[in-house]
Design a protein around this motif. Structure first.
Motif, PDB file in Angstrom:
ATOM      1  N   ASP A 132       0.749  -1.264   0.076  1.00 26.26           N
ATOM      2  CA  ASP A 132       0.032   0.030   0.158  1.00 26.26           C
ATOM      3  C   ASP A 132       0.928   1.337  -0.139  1.00 26.26           C
ATOM      4  O   ASP A 132       0.137   2.501  -0.010  1.00 26.26           O
ATOM      5  CB  ASP A 132      -0.748  -0.152   1.027  1.00 26.26           C
ATOM      6  CG  ASP A 132      -1.957  -1.077   0.971  1.00 26.26           C
ATOM      7  OD1 ASP A 132      -2.461  -1.526   0.006  1.00 26.26           O
ATOM      8  OD2 ASP A 132      -2.478  -1.546   2.215  1.00 26.26           O
ATOM      9  N   LEU A 133       2.147   1.104  -0.191  1.00 28.42           N
ATOM     10  CA  LEU A 133       3.109   2.437   0.150  1.00 28.42           C
ATOM     11  C   LEU A 133       3.353   2.871  -1.178  1.00 28.42           C
ATOM     12  O   LEU A 133       3.275   2.139  -2.306  1.00 28.42           O
ATOM     13  CB  LEU A 133       4.331   1.832   0.596  1.00 28.42           C
ATOM     14  CG  LEU A 133       4.331   1.350   2.210  1.00 28.42           C
ATOM     15  CD1 LEU A 133       5.868   1.126   2.562  1.00 28.42           C
ATOM     16  CD2 LEU A 133       3.669   2.483   3.044  1.00 28.42           C
ATOM     17  N   SER A 134       3.376   4.150  -1.445  1.00 26.90           N
ATOM     18  CA  SER A 134       4.045   4.688  -2.566  1.00 26.90           C
ATOM     19  C   SER A 134       5.376   4.530  -2.778  1.00 26.90           C
ATOM     20  O   SER A 134       6.096   3.931  -1.684  1.00 26.90           O
ATOM     21  CB  SER A 134       3.701   6.306  -2.219  1.00 26.90           C
ATOM     22  OG  SER A 134       4.697   6.893  -1.253  1.00 26.90           O
ATOM     23  N   LYS A 135       6.051   4.733  -3.771  1.00 27.30           N
ATOM     24  CA  LYS A 135       7.510   4.348  -3.982  1.00 27.30           C
ATOM     25  C   LYS A 135       8.260   5.404  -2.895  1.00 27.30           C
ATOM     26  O   LYS A 135       9.342   4.834  -2.455  1.00 27.30           O
ATOM     27  CB  LYS A 135       8.008   4.933  -5.441  1.00 27.30           C
ATOM     28  CG  LYS A 135       9.126   4.791  -5.582  1.00 27.30           C
ATOM     29  CD  LYS A 135       9.892   5.087  -7.169  1.00 27.30           C
ATOM     30  CE  LYS A 135      11.326   4.603  -7.163  1.00 27.30           C
ATOM     31  NZ  LYS A 135      11.734   4.972  -8.705  1.00 27.30           N
ATOM     32  N   GLY A 136       7.762   6.571  -2.627  1.00 31.11           N
ATOM     33  CA  GLY A 136       8.632   7.203  -1.761  1.00 31.11           C
ATOM     34  C   GLY A 136       8.432   6.908  -0.257  1.00 31.11           C
ATOM     35  O   GLY A 136       9.596   6.672   0.563  1.00 31.11           O
ATOM     36  N   MET A 137       7.496   6.380   0.130  1.00 29.59           N
ATOM     37  CA  MET A 137       7.192   5.749   1.591  1.00 29.59           C
ATOM     38  C   MET A 137       8.008   4.522   1.464  1.00 29.59           C
ATOM     39  O   MET A 137       8.695   4.124   2.622  1.00 29.59           O
ATOM     40  CB  MET A 137       5.761   5.524   1.740  1.00 29.59           C
ATOM     41  CG  MET A 137       5.019   6.725   2.004  1.00 29.59           C
ATOM     42  SD  MET A 137       2.983   6.397   1.886  1.00 29.59           S
ATOM     43  CE  MET A 137       2.836   5.846   3.551  1.00 29.59           C
ATOM     44  N   SER A 138       8.000   3.572   0.542  1.00 32.39           N
ATOM     45  CA  SER A 138       8.663   2.504   0.595  1.00 32.39           C
ATOM     46  C   SER A 138      10.304   2.705   0.723  1.00 32.39           C
ATOM     47  O   SER A 138      11.199   2.018   1.340  1.00 32.39           O
ATOM     48  CB  SER A 138       8.556   1.746  -0.950  1.00 32.39           C
ATOM     49  OG  SER A 138       7.330   1.266  -0.987  1.00 32.39           O
ATOM     50  N   GLN A 139      10.798   3.849  -0.008  1.00 39.43           N
ATOM     51  CA  GLN A 139      12.103   4.329   0.069  1.00 39.43           C
ATOM     52  C   GLN A 139      12.383   4.637   1.512  1.00 39.43           C
ATOM     53  O   GLN A 139      13.424   4.260   1.933  1.00 39.43           O
ATOM     54  CB  GLN A 139      12.123   5.736  -0.528  1.00 39.43           C
ATOM     55  CG  GLN A 139      13.811   5.860  -1.245  1.00 39.43           C
ATOM     56  CD  GLN A 139      14.195   4.925  -2.342  1.00 39.43           C
ATOM     57  OE1 GLN A 139      13.431   3.949  -2.466  1.00 39.43           O
ATOM     58  NE2 GLN A 139      14.724   5.771  -3.175  1.00 39.43           N
ATOM     59  N   LYS A 140      11.538   5.357   2.293  1.00 41.29           N
ATOM     60  CA  LYS A 140      11.886   5.504   3.663  1.00 41.29           C
ATOM     61  C   LYS A 140      11.998   4.315   4.469  1.00 41.29           C
ATOM     62  O   LYS A 140      12.883   4.092   5.365  1.00 41.29           O
ATOM     63  CB  LYS A 140      10.762   6.473   4.341  1.00 41.29           C
ATOM     64  CG  LYS A 140      10.816   8.050   3.765  1.00 41.29           C
ATOM     65  CD  LYS A 140       9.759   8.961   4.227  1.00 41.29           C
ATOM     66  CE  LYS A 140       9.699   9.060   5.385  1.00 41.29           C
ATOM     67  NZ  LYS A 140       8.628   9.976   5.717  1.00 41.29           N
ATOM     68  N   LEU A 141      11.064   3.427   4.122  1.00 43.54           N
ATOM     69  CA  LEU A 141      11.055   2.179   5.013  1.00 43.54           C
ATOM     70  C   LEU A 141      12.412   1.485   4.736  1.00 43.54           C
ATOM     71  O   LEU A 141      13.134   0.921   5.707  1.00 43.54           O
ATOM     72  CB  LEU A 141      10.014   1.227   4.622  1.00 43.54           C
ATOM     73  CG  LEU A 141       9.982  -0.083   5.235  1.00 43.54           C
ATOM     74  CD1 LEU A 141       9.928  -0.048   6.844  1.00 43.54           C
ATOM     75  CD2 LEU A 141       8.584  -0.818   4.741  1.00 43.54           C
ATOM     76  N   GLN A 142      12.899   1.411   3.384  1.00 38.32           N
ATOM     77  CA  GLN A 142      14.118   0.550   3.156  1.00 38.32           C
ATOM     78  C   GLN A 142      15.081   1.404   3.669  1.00 38.32           C
ATOM     79  O   GLN A 142      16.119   0.680   4.137  1.00 38.32           O
ATOM     80  CB  GLN A 142      14.341   0.555   1.568  1.00 38.32           C
ATOM     81  CG  GLN A 142      15.470  -0.138   0.869  1.00 38.32           C
ATOM     82  CD  GLN A 142      14.728  -1.435   0.560  1.00 38.32           C
ATOM     83  OE1 GLN A 142      13.868  -1.943   0.358  1.00 38.32           O
ATOM     84  NE2 GLN A 142      15.979  -2.233   0.452  1.00 38.32           N
ATOM     85  N   PHE A 143      15.352   2.688   3.864  1.00 39.74           N
ATOM     86  CA  PHE A 143      16.294   3.440   4.445  1.00 39.74           C
ATOM     87  C   PHE A 143      16.500   2.728   5.799  1.00 39.74           C
ATOM     88  O   PHE A 143      17.644   2.786   6.398  1.00 39.74           O
ATOM     89  CB  PHE A 143      16.225   4.839   4.452  1.00 39.74           C
ATOM     90  CG  PHE A 143      17.234   5.794   4.933  1.00 39.74           C
ATOM     91  CD1 PHE A 143      18.461   6.092   4.381  1.00 39.74           C
ATOM     92  CD2 PHE A 143      16.956   6.291   6.288  1.00 39.74           C
ATOM     93  CE1 PHE A 143      19.654   6.639   5.002  1.00 39.74           C
ATOM     94  CE2 PHE A 143      17.982   6.989   7.035  1.00 39.74           C
ATOM     95  CZ  PHE A 143      19.101   7.231   6.341  1.00 39.74           C
ATOM     96  N   VAL A 144      15.308   2.823   6.595  1.00 38.63           N
ATOM     97  CA  VAL A 144      15.404   2.602   8.005  1.00 38.63           C
ATOM     98  C   VAL A 144      16.017   0.948   8.186  1.00 38.63           C
ATOM     99  O   VAL A 144      16.725   0.845   9.280  1.00 38.63           O
ATOM    100  CB  VAL A 144      14.055   2.683   8.653  1.00 38.63           C
ATOM    101  CG1 VAL A 144      13.801   1.824  10.001  1.00 38.63           C
ATOM    102  CG2 VAL A 144      13.286   3.953   8.733  1.00 38.63           C
TER     103      VAL A 144
END
Length: 228
Positions: A132-144
């Motif tokens: 359900d995440l946008s690309k940008g939100m997925s990016q933040k999760l991947q960074f974490v």
């Protein structure tokens, strides 16, 4: 002494020279920029540095010893350009699972995830699904999930892809903070302005070869136009 050193790395795929005799040396605590156009060999180089693939020839040294993926991988955080998240999992469960793979206990992982989620304005994401995440939100999760276990070496491949300016600045601030706290960061991109803004040192690769190598200041000085 370098934290990471690669000597004469080569990797061929059929007749393509993806990485063709490249040397790099990354100093402890630095932000090291790996710059080059798409298809230049950056990702192949990073995959060899992380032990995902092996070089056809050459050597890699990590923290003064010959690189051993089994021994060293827990001290490395790698955020690949192709995102590796499980789409059906909830975000909190995903972060917890990946943190435990890196050796954190469940209680430590939960505490750190909550800290990072709060810091990056992800407090209410825990029960959302990755799909359900946008690309940008997925990016933040991947960074974490890349930095959560406090790795000694952090490798970020196009970390700002899909992020809006506000979230780009959030991630950028964390990159600087992590560097100041002692982490060494390799930042891979095809955008010169990002390297110029963030990095201490730069290596430019193209068609599998290293084209230039130096501090950002040295490179700018070398290629500046003397216009009056």
């Amino acid at each position: 002494m370098s934290l990471l050193e690669a000597r004469h790395l080569k990797k061929y795929f059929a007749t393509q020279k993806a990485v063709d005799d490249i040397d790099i040396s990354v100093s402890p605590g630095s932000i090291f920029g790996l710059l080059g156009p798409n298809g230049a060999g950056k990702t192949t180089l990073l995959r060899m540095i992380t032990g995902i693939i092996y070089p056809d020839s050459g050597e890699i040294f990590f923290d003064g010893k010959k690189f051993d993926p089994l021994r060293d991988i827990e001290r490395i955080g790698y955020m690949p350009e192709e995102r590796g998240l499980y789409k059906k999992m909830k975000i909190g469960e995903q972060a917890l699972y990946l943190a435990q793979l890196k050796g954190l206990s469940k209680s430590d992982a939960t505490r750190l995830i909550n800290q990072w989620f709060k810091k990056l304005e992800m407090d209410n994401w825990w029960n959302k699904k990755v799909e359900d995440l946008s690309k940008g939100m997925s990016q933040k999760l991947q960074f974490v999930t890349t930095v959560l276990h406090n790795p000694k070496l952090i490798i970020l491949d196009e970390p700002f892809s899909g992020l809006d300016p506000v979230n780009s600045n959030l991630i950028k601030d964390e990159i600087f903070r992590l560097s100041k706290s002692g982490a060494t960061i390799i930042f891979s991109t095809h955008r010169m302005e990002q390297v110029e803004e963030i990095c201490d040192h730069i290596v430019l690769v193209n068609k599998g070869k290293k084209i230039l190598d130096g501090t950002v200041k040295e490179v700018k000085q070398q290629f500046k136009e003397n216009l009056f």
